[in-house]
Design a protein around this motif. Structure first.
Motif, mmCIF file in Angstrom:
data_model
loop_
_atom_site.group_PDB
_atom_site.id
_atom_site.type_symbol
_atom_site.label_atom_id
_atom_site.label_comp_id
_atom_site.label_asym_id
_atom_site.label_seq_id
_atom_site.Cartn_x
_atom_site.Cartn_y
_atom_site.Cartn_z
ATOM 1 N N MET A 52 54.032 -40.284 88.469
ATOM 2 C CA MET A 52 54.231 -39.915 89.873
ATOM 3 C C MET A 52 54.484 -38.416 90.025
ATOM 4 S SD MET A 52 53.467 -42.545 91.436
ATOM 5 C CE MET A 52 53.795 -41.892 93.051
ATOM 6 N N ALA A 53 55.121 -37.798 89.042
ATOM 7 C CA ALA A 53 55.324 -36.341 89.096
ATOM 8 C C ALA A 53 53.984 -35.616 89.027
ATOM 9 C CB ALA A 53 56.237 -35.896 87.965
ATOM 10 N N CYS A 54 53.099 -36.092 88.171
ATOM 11 C CA CYS A 54 51.767 -35.485 88.070
ATOM 12 C C CYS A 54 50.992 -35.689 89.371
ATOM 13 C CB CYS A 54 51.005 -36.081 86.886
ATOM 14 S SG CYS A 54 49.356 -35.394 86.682
ATOM 15 N N PHE A 55 51.034 -36.889 89.908
ATOM 16 C CA PHE A 55 50.360 -37.165 91.175
ATOM 17 C C PHE A 55 50.929 -36.263 92.276
ATOM 18 C CE2 PHE A 55 49.639 -39.861 95.020
ATOM 19 C CZ PHE A 55 48.257 -39.860 94.986
ATOM 20 N N GLY A 56 52.245 -36.091 92.265
ATOM 21 C CA GLY A 56 52.897 -35.206 93.225
ATOM 22 C C GLY A 56 52.448 -33.761 93.066
ATOM 23 N N ALA A 57 52.244 -33.314 91.819
ATOM 24 C CA ALA A 57 51.771 -31.951 91.574
ATOM 25 C C ALA A 57 50.373 -31.754 92.165
ATOM 26 C CB ALA A 57 51.764 -31.643 90.075
ATOM 27 N N LEU A 58 49.524 -32.771 92.034
ATOM 28 C CA LEU A 58 48.171 -32.678 92.602
ATOM 29 C C LEU A 58 48.228 -32.605 94.126
ATOM 30 C CD1 LEU A 58 46.255 -35.257 90.369
ATOM 31 C CD2 LEU A 58 46.385 -32.767 90.105
ATOM 32 N N LEU A 59 49.075 -33.427 94.728
ATOM 33 C CA LEU A 59 49.225 -33.388 96.187
ATOM 34 C C LEU A 59 49.803 -32.048 96.634
ATOM 35 C CD1 LEU A 59 50.550 -36.995 96.886
ATOM 36 C CD2 LEU A 59 48.216 -36.123 97.181
ATOM 37 N N TRP A 60 50.737 -31.512 95.860
ATOM 38 C CA TRP A 60 51.341 -30.212 96.172
ATOM 39 C C TRP A 60 50.280 -29.116 96.152
ATOM 40 C CZ3 TRP A 60 51.805 -25.538 93.722
ATOM 41 C CH2 TRP A 60 52.704 -24.628 94.283
ATOM 42 N N LEU A 61 49.386 -29.144 95.147
ATOM 43 C CA LEU A 61 48.305 -28.159 95.085
ATOM 44 C C LEU A 61 47.460 -28.203 96.363
ATOM 45 C CD1 LEU A 61 47.089 -28.484 91.378
ATOM 46 C CD2 LEU A 61 48.046 -26.425 92.453
ATOM 47 N N ALA A 62 47.219 -29.400 96.866
ATOM 48 C CA ALA A 62 46.447 -29.535 98.105
ATOM 49 C C ALA A 62 47.246 -29.023 99.301
ATOM 50 C CB ALA A 62 46.053 -30.995 98.311
ATOM 51 N N GLU A 63 48.518 -29.389 99.367
ATOM 52 C CA GLU A 63 49.352 -28.954 100.485
ATOM 53 C C GLU A 63 49.495 -27.435 100.534
ATOM 54 O OE1 GLU A 63 52.954 -31.088 99.735
ATOM 55 O OE2 GLU A 63 52.107 -32.988 100.401
ATOM 56 N N GLU A 64 49.488 -26.797 99.379
ATOM 57 C CA GLU A 64 49.643 -25.343 99.315
ATOM 58 C C GLU A 64 48.314 -24.596 99.394
ATOM 59 O OE1 GLU A 64 52.531 -23.786 99.570
ATOM 60 O OE2 GLU A 64 53.403 -25.780 99.760
ATOM 61 N N GLY A 65 47.223 -25.326 99.566
ATOM 62 C CA GLY A 65 45.925 -24.698 99.796
ATOM 63 C C GLY A 65 45.163 -24.281 98.551
ATOM 64 N N PHE A 66 45.446 -24.906 97.405
ATOM 65 C CA PHE A 66 44.724 -24.562 96.182
ATOM 66 C C PHE A 66 43.571 -25.523 95.904
ATOM 67 C CE2 PHE A 66 48.957 -22.674 95.369
ATOM 68 C CZ PHE A 66 48.558 -21.355 95.300
ATOM 69 N N LEU A 67 43.611 -26.721 96.479
ATOM 70 C CA LEU A 67 42.497 -27.657 96.344
ATOM 71 C C LEU A 67 42.371 -28.487 97.600
ATOM 72 C CD1 LEU A 67 43.403 -30.878 95.707
ATOM 73 C CD2 LEU A 67 44.071 -29.863 93.553
ATOM 74 N N ARG A 68 41.177 -29.056 97.762
ATOM 75 C CA ARG A 68 40.900 -29.988 98.852
ATOM 76 C C ARG A 68 40.421 -31.287 98.228
ATOM 77 N NH1 ARG A 68 38.508 -25.410 101.052
ATOM 78 N NH2 ARG A 68 36.482 -26.030 100.276
ATOM 79 N N TYR A 69 40.659 -32.387 98.913
ATOM 80 C CA TYR A 69 40.144 -33.673 98.457
ATOM 81 C C TYR A 69 39.857 -34.539 99.671
ATOM 82 C CZ TYR A 69 44.895 -35.412 99.263
ATOM 83 O OH TYR A 69 46.098 -35.737 99.829
ATOM 84 N N VAL A 70 39.028 -35.568 99.463
ATOM 85 C CA VAL A 70 38.643 -36.440 100.569
ATOM 86 C C VAL A 70 39.695 -37.516 100.795
ATOM 87 C CG1 VAL A 70 36.911 -38.121 101.342
ATOM 88 C CG2 VAL A 70 36.187 -35.993 100.260
ATOM 89 N N ASP A 71 40.168 -38.133 99.724
ATOM 90 C CA ASP A 71 41.128 -39.232 99.839
ATOM 91 C C ASP A 71 41.831 -39.419 98.504
ATOM 92 O OD1 ASP A 71 42.506 -41.293 101.036
ATOM 93 O OD2 ASP A 71 40.760 -42.593 101.298
ATOM 94 N N THR A 72 42.881 -40.210 98.505
ATOM 95 C CA THR A 72 43.512 -40.597 97.242
ATOM 96 C C THR A 72 42.938 -41.951 96.833
ATOM 97 O OG1 THR A 72 45.355 -41.684 98.349
ATOM 98 C CG2 THR A 72 45.669 -39.379 97.726
ATOM 99 N N ILE A 73 42.886 -42.176 95.549
ATOM 100 C CA ILE A 73 42.517 -43.487 95.017
ATOM 101 C C ILE A 73 43.829 -44.101 94.548
ATOM 102 C CG2 ILE A 73 41.171 -44.735 93.294
ATOM 103 C CD1 ILE A 73 39.271 -42.288 93.234
ATOM 104 N N ARG A 74 44.411 -44.906 95.419
ATOM 105 C CA ARG A 74 45.777 -45.412 95.220
ATOM 106 C C ARG A 74 46.657 -44.242 94.809
ATOM 107 N NH1 ARG A 74 42.435 -49.162 92.917
ATOM 108 N NH2 ARG A 74 42.991 -48.586 90.809
ATOM 109 N N GLN A 75 47.455 -44.407 93.767
ATOM 110 C CA GLN A 75 48.230 -43.287 93.226
ATOM 111 C C GLN A 75 47.673 -42.927 91.850
ATOM 112 O OE1 GLN A 75 52.149 -45.048 93.503
ATOM 113 N NE2 GLN A 75 52.563 -43.936 95.393
#
Length: 157
Positions: A52-75
């Protein structure tokens, strides 16, 4: 660095950015297990704190504008992830010479005898991140990520 969760955060971010940079500009699925390792859910179907920490890091990268994604695949993953223009520019840009020397451990300027294009590649932030990952040194990985993402580009020049 004493906080293991921060060291893991930097490592997760480094691996994710490296994967996305290697695929750029294609959109790819970014799986947590490819970054943080295999995970078994518990009897309630919940992932480990590490996952979950790794998943959170990926979401954080998106929230901070470093990546974009279409959707999550569950967690489990980010679907159709790609670097943003800001992240691509930061990772592609040359790092300061003193930073390159410190992170690569080289006393010589980057390949003074190499062609300019190769010298530029070897001094890029993404090269420093990859080199730090290969070293498996948490301090170097953290330093490379902080220098690549959190340093104000205007003050670096």
């Amino acid at each position: 660095m004493a906080d293991i969760h921060i060291e893991e955060f930097y490592k997760d971010v480094a691996i994710a950015l490296t994967q996305l940079y290697s695929a750029f500009p294609r959109r790819v699925n970014l799986f947590v297990e490819d970054i943080a390792g295999p995970d078994e859910t518990d009897e309630f179907g919940l992932h480990s704190k590490r996952h979950m920490a790794c998943f959170g890091a990926l979401l954080w990268l998106a929230e901070e504008g470093f990546l974009r994604y279409v959707d999550t695949i569950r967690q489990e993953a980010l679907d159709q992830a790609v670097l943003t223009q800001n992240a691509f520019t930061r990772l592609s840009s040359p790092a300061a010479d003193d930073l390159v020397q410190e992170l690569t451990g080289s006393e010589d300027p980057i390949g003074a005898t190499l062609p300019p294009s190769v010298q530029e590649d070897l001094s890029s932030h993404i090269h420093l991140v990859r080199t730090a990952l290969k070293s498996r040194d948490a301090v170097r990985i953290g330093y490379a990520i902080r220098a690549s993402l959190f340093t104000d580009k205007a003050s670096e020049r």
